[in-house]
Every structure is written in C-alpha cells, then in structure tokens.
Write a protein that holds these residues in place. Structure first.
Motif, PDB file in Angstrom:
ATOM      1  N   VAL A 113       9.277  17.271   1.170  1.00  0.00           N
ATOM      2  CA  VAL A 113       8.808  16.233   0.251  1.00  0.00           C
ATOM      3  C   VAL A 113       9.270  14.868   0.761  1.00  0.00           C
ATOM      4  O   VAL A 113      10.104  14.778   1.671  1.00  0.00           O
ATOM      5  CB  VAL A 113       9.320  16.451  -1.195  1.00  0.00           C
ATOM      6  N   ILE A 114       8.719  13.822   0.141  1.00  0.00           N
ATOM      7  CA  ILE A 114       9.065  12.456   0.528  1.00  0.00           C
ATOM      8  C   ILE A 114       9.895  11.826  -0.583  1.00  0.00           C
ATOM      9  O   ILE A 114       9.500  11.867  -1.750  1.00  0.00           O
ATOM     10  CB  ILE A 114       7.776  11.621   0.745  1.00  0.00           C
ATOM     11  N   ILE A 115      11.035  11.277  -0.230  1.00  0.00           N
ATOM     12  CA  ILE A 115      11.855  10.549  -1.202  1.00  0.00           C
ATOM     13  C   ILE A 115      11.669   9.058  -0.952  1.00  0.00           C
ATOM     14  O   ILE A 115      11.733   8.599   0.199  1.00  0.00           O
ATOM     15  CB  ILE A 115      13.353  10.891  -1.055  1.00  0.00           C
ATOM     16  N   VAL A 116      11.432   8.310  -2.025  1.00  0.00           N
ATOM     17  CA  VAL A 116      11.314   6.853  -1.911  1.00  0.00           C
ATOM     18  C   VAL A 116      12.181   6.200  -2.975  1.00  0.00           C
ATOM     19  O   VAL A 116      12.725   6.878  -3.856  1.00  0.00           O
ATOM     20  CB  VAL A 116       9.841   6.393  -2.093  1.00  0.00           C
ATOM     21  N   LYS A 117      12.274   4.865  -2.910  1.00  0.00           N
ATOM     22  CA  LYS A 117      12.969   4.128  -3.961  1.00  0.00           C
ATOM     23  C   LYS A 117      12.118   4.190  -5.229  1.00  0.00           C
ATOM     24  O   LYS A 117      10.892   4.185  -5.160  1.00  0.00           O
ATOM     25  CB  LYS A 117      13.110   2.658  -3.535  1.00  0.00           C
ATOM     26  N   GLU A 118      12.785   4.220  -6.376  1.00  0.00           N
ATOM     27  CA  GLU A 118      12.084   4.259  -7.645  1.00  0.00           C
ATOM     28  C   GLU A 118      11.127   3.064  -7.736  1.00  0.00           C
ATOM     29  O   GLU A 118      11.520   1.948  -7.384  1.00  0.00           O
ATOM     30  CB  GLU A 118      13.108   4.181  -8.785  1.00  0.00           C
ATOM     31  N   GLY A 119       9.915   3.306  -8.185  1.00  0.00           N
ATOM     32  CA  GLY A 119       8.946   2.216  -8.347  1.00  0.00           C
ATOM     33  C   GLY A 119       8.132   1.940  -7.099  1.00  0.00           C
ATOM     34  O   GLY A 119       7.219   1.122  -7.133  1.00  0.00           O
ATOM     35  N   ASN A 120       8.448   2.587  -6.014  1.00  0.00           N
ATOM     36  CA  ASN A 120       7.646   2.410  -4.796  1.00  0.00           C
ATOM     37  C   ASN A 120       6.382   3.262  -4.914  1.00  0.00           C
ATOM     38  O   ASN A 120       6.432   4.473  -4.819  1.00  0.00           O
ATOM     39  CB  ASN A 120       8.460   2.831  -3.568  1.00  0.00           C
ATOM     40  N   ASN A 121       5.256   2.587  -5.136  1.00  0.00           N
ATOM     41  CA  ASN A 121       4.012   3.345  -5.293  1.00  0.00           C
ATOM     42  C   ASN A 121       3.134   3.294  -4.052  1.00  0.00           C
ATOM     43  O   ASN A 121       2.004   3.759  -4.070  1.00  0.00           O
ATOM     44  CB  ASN A 121       3.236   2.823  -6.512  1.00  0.00           C
ATOM     45  N   SER A 122       3.659   2.725  -3.001  1.00  0.00           N
ATOM     46  CA  SER A 122       2.838   2.595  -1.788  1.00  0.00           C
ATOM     47  C   SER A 122       2.855   3.871  -0.950  1.00  0.00           C
ATOM     48  O   SER A 122       2.042   4.034  -0.055  1.00  0.00           O
ATOM     49  CB  SER A 122       3.309   1.406  -0.950  1.00  0.00           C
ATOM     50  N   ILE A 123       3.791   4.769  -1.239  1.00  0.00           N
ATOM     51  CA  ILE A 123       3.835   6.027  -0.483  1.00  0.00           C
ATOM     52  C   ILE A 123       3.610   7.196  -1.436  1.00  0.00           C
ATOM     53  O   ILE A 123       4.434   7.482  -2.305  1.00  0.00           O
ATOM     54  CB  ILE A 123       5.195   6.189   0.235  1.00  0.00           C
ATOM     55  N   LYS A 124       2.457   7.825  -1.292  1.00  0.00           N
ATOM     56  CA  LYS A 124       2.140   8.948  -2.195  1.00  0.00           C
ATOM     57  C   LYS A 124       1.823  10.213  -1.440  1.00  0.00           C
ATOM     58  O   LYS A 124       1.743  11.293  -2.015  1.00  0.00           O
ATOM     59  CB  LYS A 124       0.952   8.579  -3.084  1.00  0.00           C
ATOM     60  N   SER A 125       1.614  10.068  -0.138  1.00  0.00           N
ATOM     61  CA  SER A 125       1.268  11.250   0.654  1.00  0.00           C
ATOM     62  C   SER A 125       1.836  11.077   2.052  1.00  0.00           C
ATOM     63  O   SER A 125       2.289   9.990   2.415  1.00  0.00           O
ATOM     64  CB  SER A 125      -0.250  11.399   0.738  1.00  0.00           C
ATOM     65  N   PHE A 126       1.776  12.133   2.824  1.00  0.00           N
ATOM     66  CA  PHE A 126       2.300  12.050   4.186  1.00  0.00           C
ATOM     67  C   PHE A 126       1.508  11.038   5.017  1.00  0.00           C
ATOM     68  O   PHE A 126       2.072  10.365   5.869  1.00  0.00           O
ATOM     69  CB  PHE A 126       2.332  13.448   4.834  1.00  0.00           C
ATOM     70  N   ASP A 127       0.202  10.880   4.717  1.00  0.00           N
ATOM     71  CA  ASP A 127      -0.613   9.881   5.424  1.00  0.00           C
ATOM     72  C   ASP A 127      -0.081   8.465   5.204  1.00  0.00           C
ATOM     73  O   ASP A 127      -0.161   7.616   6.090  1.00  0.00           O
ATOM     74  CB  ASP A 127      -2.072   9.945   4.936  1.00  0.00           C
ATOM     75  N   ASP A 128       0.449   8.231   4.000  1.00  0.00           N
ATOM     76  CA  ASP A 128       0.959   6.892   3.680  1.00  0.00           C
ATOM     77  C   ASP A 128       2.202   6.527   4.489  1.00  0.00           C
ATOM     78  O   ASP A 128       2.668   5.388   4.444  1.00  0.00           O
ATOM     79  CB  ASP A 128       1.303   6.783   2.182  1.00  0.00           C
ATOM     80  N   LEU A 129       2.761   7.486   5.208  1.00  0.00           N
ATOM     81  CA  LEU A 129       3.985   7.189   5.983  1.00  0.00           C
ATOM     82  C   LEU A 129       3.674   6.372   7.231  1.00  0.00           C
ATOM     83  O   LEU A 129       4.567   5.796   7.842  1.00  0.00           O
ATOM     84  CB  LEU A 129       4.695   8.496   6.383  1.00  0.00           C
ATOM     85  N   LYS A 130       2.394   6.331   7.586  1.00  0.00           N
ATOM     86  CA  LYS A 130       2.002   5.560   8.781  1.00  0.00           C
ATOM     87  C   LYS A 130       2.400   4.096   8.614  1.00  0.00           C
ATOM     88  O   LYS A 130       2.163   3.484   7.587  1.00  0.00           O
ATOM     89  CB  LYS A 130       0.485   5.667   8.992  1.00  0.00           C
ATOM     90  N   GLY A 131       3.043   3.583   9.662  1.00  0.00           N
ATOM     91  CA  GLY A 131       3.468   2.190   9.629  1.00  0.00           C
ATOM     92  C   GLY A 131       4.776   1.977   8.878  1.00  0.00           C
ATOM     93  O   GLY A 131       5.295   0.871   8.819  1.00  0.00           O
ATOM     94  N   LYS A 132       5.322   3.052   8.312  1.00  0.00           N
ATOM     95  CA  LYS A 132       6.561   2.925   7.540  1.00  0.00           C
ATOM     96  C   LYS A 132       7.771   3.420   8.352  1.00  0.00           C
ATOM     97  O   LYS A 132       7.632   4.167   9.313  1.00  0.00           O
ATOM     98  CB  LYS A 132       6.448   3.753   6.255  1.00  0.00           C
ATOM     99  N   ARG A 133       8.952   2.954   7.913  1.00  0.00           N
ATOM    100  CA  ARG A 133      10.193   3.445   8.536  1.00  0.00           C
ATOM    101  C   ARG A 133      10.622   4.694   7.759  1.00  0.00           C
ATOM    102  O   ARG A 133      10.889   4.619   6.565  1.00  0.00           O
ATOM    103  CB  ARG A 133      11.292   2.383   8.447  1.00  0.00           C
ATOM    104  N   VAL A 134      10.672   5.804   8.454  1.00  0.00           N
ATOM    105  CA  VAL A 134      10.919   7.077   7.775  1.00  0.00           C
ATOM    106  C   VAL A 134      12.163   7.768   8.337  1.00  0.00           C
ATOM    107  O   VAL A 134      12.287   7.943   9.554  1.00  0.00           O
ATOM    108  CB  VAL A 134       9.695   8.014   7.925  1.00  0.00           C
TER     109      VAL A 134
END
Ligand code: GLN
Length: 241
Positions: A113-134
């Motif tokens: 699964v993906i853990i994000v900061k509370e309120g971060n709605n820009s990452i909802k799927s594995f595809d959304d990880l593109k361009g992000k620091r993971v």
C-alpha cells in the motif's frame, strides 16, 4: 574399590549420554524485527506474530527456537551462509527468491500500500507515484515494484521506520510498504494516512535453504499442525483481530 569407581564412571557416562539425547534440537531462525506486527522489538525483546508462530511450531517439533535479528537484505545471505537455518520475516515468497531458497506453504496474504501525509489527495494509485519522491525499504517487494515503474524518484531506506520519519519530515511524498505494517505505522504516527491504492496480493512464507528438504518437511508438518489445532487462528485473532 576399583570396581566401584568403574561403576560410578559408567553411571556418569550413561547419565551424560542420556542428557545429550534429551537435549532439544535447536533451530536457528533469522528475522528482521522492524516489521510490526509480524516482528518487532518490545522492551528489547523480539516479539510478534511470526515469532509466536515460530515458537508454536517449535513446540510441535519439540525444538528450541533461537531467534536472531538482522537487516532484512542480510537474511537470505545469512541463510545461505548457514548462520541461520530458517528465515521468518513477513517475507514474500517471490519467484526471484524461490530461485535461491525453498519456501513453506504460505501463512499470510498481504499487499503493498501507499502511505502519504494526511490530506494529500494527489496520490491515490500506484500510477500517481510518477514524478513523486517515493520511499521504499531496501530489498523489500515494495522496492521491486516501485523500481519497475518509470519516472519515480526512489529513496531507499534500511528500515520502514526510517521511511516513515522521512515522510513525516516531507523529505519524500509517499512510502510503499506491506499492508499490515503500514497500518501499524499509520496508527502509531499522527498525520499519516493510507492512500486508496490496492496492488497485487503477495504471500508470506517461511524460507529454508534450497536443499534442506528435511527441515522444510518439519516446518510444513508444524504449520499443518498449528493450523489444524486452532493455534494459528488464535494468533491471527490476537494480532489482526
Ligand atoms: N513482504 C516484504 C518482502 O518480502 C517485506 C518483508 C519485511 O520487510 N519483513 O519483501
């Protein structure tokens, strides 16, 4: 007098031989105690679902389970180098690993699964990880999955907790981790949430050296027994309710 001495000596020998025969078999087990609730440290002691399950299997086999804590990516090398004979560490029985070691039947099904900061709605799927620091953990299945994706800036950490800290400090945008420990860390750290993202299921199993058929069979018997006698279900309830 001489005869008595001889009798005493023979008696001692028989005693020490029989105590040798009675000494329990020891099974050396490697884990990485940074993966709650499967294995983690509590007051300096290694505890968790895997540890309790392994001890229960030990009871069935009448063997002493000796647990050693080490880095996750050092576990399979330690197995190969015979520092340990068994690895239990929420380890996914991947095809890649199956080339090197043998796995028992699965004992748990999980997913990444993906853990994000509370309120971060820009990452909802594995595809959304593109361009992000993971953040991923070195050598984990999450590392493998994210490494296969294009355009992700990967940060690798030695332990899940280090990744969680980096996320809290905004050094990264997300952490990819196994579902159960992810939920554990989110519960214990305010300001984090699990993004709505599902990935393929993976199965955890216990590993032994490739040619160690005898030990594999013993562990299978132990697992079958604790699944049949209710112990396994009790542990599931205790750790995952
Ligand atoms: N299930 C993951 C893997 O096998 C993570 C295991 C762990 O960190 N203990 O790579």
């Amino acid at each position: 007098m001489k005869k008595m001495l001889k009798n005493v000596l023979v008696g001692l020998m028989v005693l020490s031989l029989s105590s040798l025969a009675m000494a329990k078999e020891k099974i050396y087990v490697g884990t990485n105690a940074e993966f709650p609730p499967f294995e983690y440290l509590e007051k300096g002691e290694i505890v968790g679902f895997d540890i309790e399950m392994m001890n229960e299997i030990g009871k069935v086999l009448d063997a002493d389970i000796k647990i050693q804590d080490m880095a996750f990516d050092g576990l399979l090398p330690a197995l190969q180098m015979k520092k340990v004979d068994v690895v239990i560490a929420g380890m996914t029985a991947t095809e890649e690993r199956q080339k090197m070691v043998s796995f028992t039947q699965p004992y748990y099904t999980a997913s990444q699964v993906i853990i994000v900061k509370e309120g971060n709605n820009s990452i909802k799927s594995f595809d959304d990880l593109k361009g992000k620091r993971v953040g991923v953990m070195l050598g984990f299945t999450g590392d493998v999955i994210v490494s296969d994706m294009e355009g992700v800036k990967i940060e690798r950490y030695n332990a899940a907790y280090a990744g969680i800290m980096a996320l809290k400090a905004d050094k990264i945008d997300a952490v990819v981790l196994d579902s159960e420990p992810a939920e554990n860390y989110v519960k214990q750290n305010s300001g984090l949430q699990i993004a709505e993202a599902e990935s393929a299921q993976e199965k955890y199993a216990i590993a032994v050296r490739k040619n160690d058929k005898e030990l594999l069979e013993k562990l299978e018997n132990g697992l079958n027994e604790i699944k049949a006698n209710g112990t396994y279900d009790k542990l599931l309830k205790k750790y995952f309710n």
